[in-house]
Design a protein around this motif. Structure first.
Motif, PDB file in Angstrom:
ATOM      1  N   ARG A 195      53.722  68.583  10.650  1.00 46.11           N
ATOM      2  CA  ARG A 195      54.135  68.530   8.925  1.00 46.11           C
ATOM      3  C   ARG A 195      55.288  67.562   8.289  1.00 46.11           C
ATOM      4  O   ARG A 195      55.726  67.855   7.504  1.00 46.11           O
ATOM      5  CB  ARG A 195      54.292  70.095   8.777  1.00 46.11           C
ATOM      6  CG  ARG A 195      53.084  70.878   9.147  1.00 46.11           C
ATOM      7  CD  ARG A 195      52.713  72.226   9.146  1.00 46.11           C
ATOM      8  NE  ARG A 195      53.259  73.129   9.550  1.00 46.11           N
ATOM      9  CZ  ARG A 195      53.928  74.603   9.159  1.00 46.11           C
ATOM     10  NH1 ARG A 195      54.013  74.758   7.876  1.00 46.11           N
ATOM     11  NH2 ARG A 195      54.427  75.192  10.087  1.00 46.11           N
ATOM     12  N   ARG A 196      55.272  66.440   9.098  1.00 47.02           N
ATOM     13  CA  ARG A 196      56.281  65.491   8.204  1.00 47.02           C
ATOM     14  C   ARG A 196      55.378  63.824   7.771  1.00 47.02           C
ATOM     15  O   ARG A 196      53.905  63.453   8.215  1.00 47.02           O
ATOM     16  CB  ARG A 196      56.946  64.908  10.015  1.00 47.02           C
ATOM     17  CG  ARG A 196      58.035  66.399   9.530  1.00 47.02           C
ATOM     18  CD  ARG A 196      59.596  66.557   8.854  1.00 47.02           C
ATOM     19  NE  ARG A 196      60.156  67.723   9.204  1.00 47.02           N
ATOM     20  CZ  ARG A 196      61.354  67.884   8.563  1.00 47.02           C
ATOM     21  NH1 ARG A 196      61.461  67.503   7.550  1.00 47.02           N
ATOM     22  NH2 ARG A 196      61.521  69.330   9.050  1.00 47.02           N
ATOM     23  N   GLU A 197      55.951  63.914   7.020  1.00 50.27           N
ATOM     24  CA  GLU A 197      54.955  62.354   6.748  1.00 50.27           C
ATOM     25  C   GLU A 197      55.917  61.139   7.176  1.00 50.27           C
ATOM     26  O   GLU A 197      56.969  61.489   7.596  1.00 50.27           O
ATOM     27  CB  GLU A 197      56.189  61.856   5.107  1.00 50.27           C
ATOM     28  CG  GLU A 197      54.959  62.799   4.174  1.00 50.27           C
ATOM     29  CD  GLU A 197      53.530  62.741   3.831  1.00 50.27           C
ATOM     30  OE1 GLU A 197      53.192  61.562   4.062  1.00 50.27           O
ATOM     31  OE2 GLU A 197      52.982  63.083   2.739  1.00 50.27           O
ATOM     32  N   LEU A 198      55.416  60.135   8.133  1.00 48.37           N
ATOM     33  CA  LEU A 198      55.700  59.083   8.344  1.00 48.37           C
ATOM     34  C   LEU A 198      56.680  58.254   7.904  1.00 48.37           C
ATOM     35  O   LEU A 198      57.048  58.175   6.798  1.00 48.37           O
ATOM     36  CB  LEU A 198      54.478  58.107   8.745  1.00 48.37           C
ATOM     37  CG  LEU A 198      53.449  58.727   9.779  1.00 48.37           C
ATOM     38  CD1 LEU A 198      52.586  57.184  10.151  1.00 48.37           C
ATOM     39  CD2 LEU A 198      54.252  58.868  11.508  1.00 48.37           C
ATOM     40  N   VAL A 199      58.115  58.293   8.673  1.00 48.14           N
ATOM     41  CA  VAL A 199      58.752  57.661   8.001  1.00 48.14           C
ATOM     42  C   VAL A 199      58.724  55.478   8.534  1.00 48.14           C
ATOM     43  O   VAL A 199      57.999  56.109   9.697  1.00 48.14           O
ATOM     44  CB  VAL A 199      60.607  57.859   8.470  1.00 48.14           C
ATOM     45  CG1 VAL A 199      60.610  59.199   7.840  1.00 48.14           C
ATOM     46  CG2 VAL A 199      61.031  57.614  10.056  1.00 48.14           C
TER      47      VAL A 199
END
Length: 562
Positions: free
Chosen positions: A412-416
């Protein structure tokens, strides 16, 4: 019995995620990436040591230590940790089910971590540089074998948790009809895993007892035969798993359905029945194995196993083409491919994995699996060139590709560093293509498979490989640097995204789920038109026939007909 509070719904895909399964997927995926980084570092050191421009970077004892650690960490530890994550995803998440026996799953995970650490400690202590195959009479420290056994037991527990989750999902009616194709592929991998781990136990437990002096003798031929039932079959787990990943990404990115569920499932069944027999090519010069067995395994069994991979090699791009044409990309043969999302690392990584596995790993595998041709190349660098195309270019790149959507779905994280992620599959893929091609070229020129110094500078009798062989080894070293850079990019993006990526809040399902209908349901595309895929398959067959002919020509020069 799980309650509603134990689940969440992904707002992007609409998939229902069991929170204990999510935590297990996270743990196994993180452990996998850690050991990929460690094993990749050892691999870079090995490649540089053998390249002319960094020759003898490591002394001989450290070279074999690094080679042992590299093989174990990337061929076994990284891949099986990630495969555990794939099994839990393909069962609990895709089937919207609770995971069976999560405590047992955590027990298996702990055993795998402890076993992997013990093996690495044993190797780094310097008394277990027996390489990946660990052939007797070479003897490693007892805790080397103990670590592998603990790791295998943990993986076996995870496999049975997967089986149990399938039973739970069926009993609680979390899906209708047959299990989805991705889950069926994972089931294939799990069935092969049971055979693989049983073979490992049969040979490694007596070898552990031999290492501590309880058993007095291990027959080398018996060891090699049973070990390859484990060693090569473990790579067939990889094939079934990464083909499942291909289907999953096709469904998640394009909403693609397989051309024919029944045909694809039959291809997976061929893996169970025939693919693990491919270990025969490691036994072709052994006098204790009958010619009948060798001929059967390098002909009929191999043909049926290869047929399974050829089916998948056509149906995966074919399903993507059918989905793209249904969206209006119908101009010419390849508009569907030109308009594919090449900036999406999930798709680009998957498609590069498919191409590398098919054109490099698949064709070279058939050549190596042919009894006569095998004898001129098996104990050369051609062999690791082949399995870098299959295990690294095929499996590792596919696993990297599926990681990107899993960071969104599971972590549940956006890509960096999205630009870095966009280019990562190309950098890593190009490096692996170079490693595979230049290793196979060096092997064709006779370069030995595991020798520390191909100049033989300390040998009492001088020997020189052709100058082209040194060129190939230098290019292999450069390719290894490029692949290591691609691996570093992957680790940086994944670790950075998990630690610092913007949180994705889980809420109600999206109004129009993009992936769930395709990835989580049974069904085939109706009346597909795939002329572009047919052309790609024709190119593959032409390439295969030409390369097969070239290798028979090489053989004729070794065994000239007068």
């Amino acid at each position: 019995m799980a309650t509603a509070s134990d689940f969440r719904t992904c707002p992007t895909t609409g998939l229902k995620v069991h929170l204990p399964a999510e935590r297990l997927i996270k743990a196994n995926a993180v452990a996998a990436v850690v050991f990929l980084a460690v094993g990749g570092l050892f691999g870079l050191l090995v490649a540089l040591t053998r390249s002319p421009w960094a020759a003898r970077l490591l002394p001989a004892d450290w070279f074999y230590l690094a080679l042992t650690a590299h093989g174990l960490d990337v061929l076994i530890v990284w891949i099986i940790f990630f495969e555990m994550a794939v099994l839990y995803f393909a069962s609990a998440v895709i089937l919207s089910s609770r995971i069976a026996a999560p405590r047992w799953a955590w027990t298996g995970f702990v055993l795998m971590v402890v076993g992997a650490l013990i093996v690495n400690v044993a190797v780094l202590q310097g008394q277990s540089s027996v390489m990946f195959t660990s052939y007797v009479p070479m003897k490693a420290a007892p805790h080397f074998y103990l670590g592998i056994i603990l790791f295998a037991v943990g993986a076996l527990i995870g496999t049975f948790v997967f089986f149990g989750t399938l039973v739970v999902a069926k009993d609680e009616k979390t899906y209708e009809g047959s299990i989805p194709l991705v889950t069926f592929g994972a089931l294939t991998a799990a069935i092969i895993a049971v055979f693989t781990i049983a073979s490992g136990a049969i040979i490694l437990i007596p070898t552990l007892l031999w290492s501590v002096g309880i058993v007095s003798y291990i027959d080398p031929l018996m060891y090699k035969t049973v070990w390859w039932a484990m060693g090569h079959s473990s790579q067939q787990i990889n094939v079934a798993a990464h083909v499942s990943v291909w289907y999953a990404i096709a469904a998640m990115v394009f909403g693609a359905k397989p051309l024919s569920e029944k045909v694809s499932r039959m291809a997976f069944l061929m893996y169970i029945l025939f693919l693990q027999l491919a270990s025969a090519h490691h036994m072709l010069v052994e006098p204790g194995v009958s010619s009948t067995w060798k001929i059967f395994n390098t002909s009929y069994a191999m043909y049926l196993a290869v047929l399974g991979s050829m089916v998948h090699g056509m149906t995966v791009p074919g399903s993507i083409e059918a989905a793209q044409r249904a969206k209006g990309y119908t101009k010419g043969l390849f508009e569907w491919l030109r308009k594919a999302p090449w900036s999406n690392p999930a798709f680009s990584g998957m498609f590069l994995s498919l191409l590398i596995f098919g054109f490099l790993g698949g064709i070279s595998g058939v050549v190596m699996g042919t009894e006569q041709i095998n004898l001129i190349m098996h104990n050369t660098l051609y062999t690791p060139g082949h399995f870098h195309a299959t295990v690294v270019g095929g499996t590792t790149l596919a696993f990297m590709a599926i990681t990107y959507p899993l960071i969104n779905l599971i972590f549940r994280r956006e890509l960096v560093m999205k630009k870095v992620a966009q280019f990562q599959p190309y950098v890593f893929g190009l490096g692996i293509i170079g490693i595979s091609l230049f290793m196979m070229a060096a092997g064709t020129l006779g370069v030995s498979r595991r020798h520390w110094d191909i100049t033989f500078s300390d040998a009492p009798l001088a020997f020189d490989y052709p100058a082209a062989a040194f060129l190939m080894m230098g290019l292999n070293g450069l390719s290894a640097v490029l692949a290591a850079l691609g691996g570093l990019m992957f680790v940086a993006v994944t670790v950075g995204s998990i630690l610092f990526g913007a949180k994705i809040e889980g809420g109600a399902p999206a109004a129009k789920p993009k992936a769930a209908p395709a990835v989580a349901q049974y069904g085939s595309v109706q009346h597909p038109a795939i002329p572009g895929t047919v052309v790609l398959v024709a190119i593959f067959f032409i390439s295969f026939v030409l390369y097969y002919f070239v290798n028979w020509k090489y053989l004729s020069e070794v065994w000239p007909l007068r």
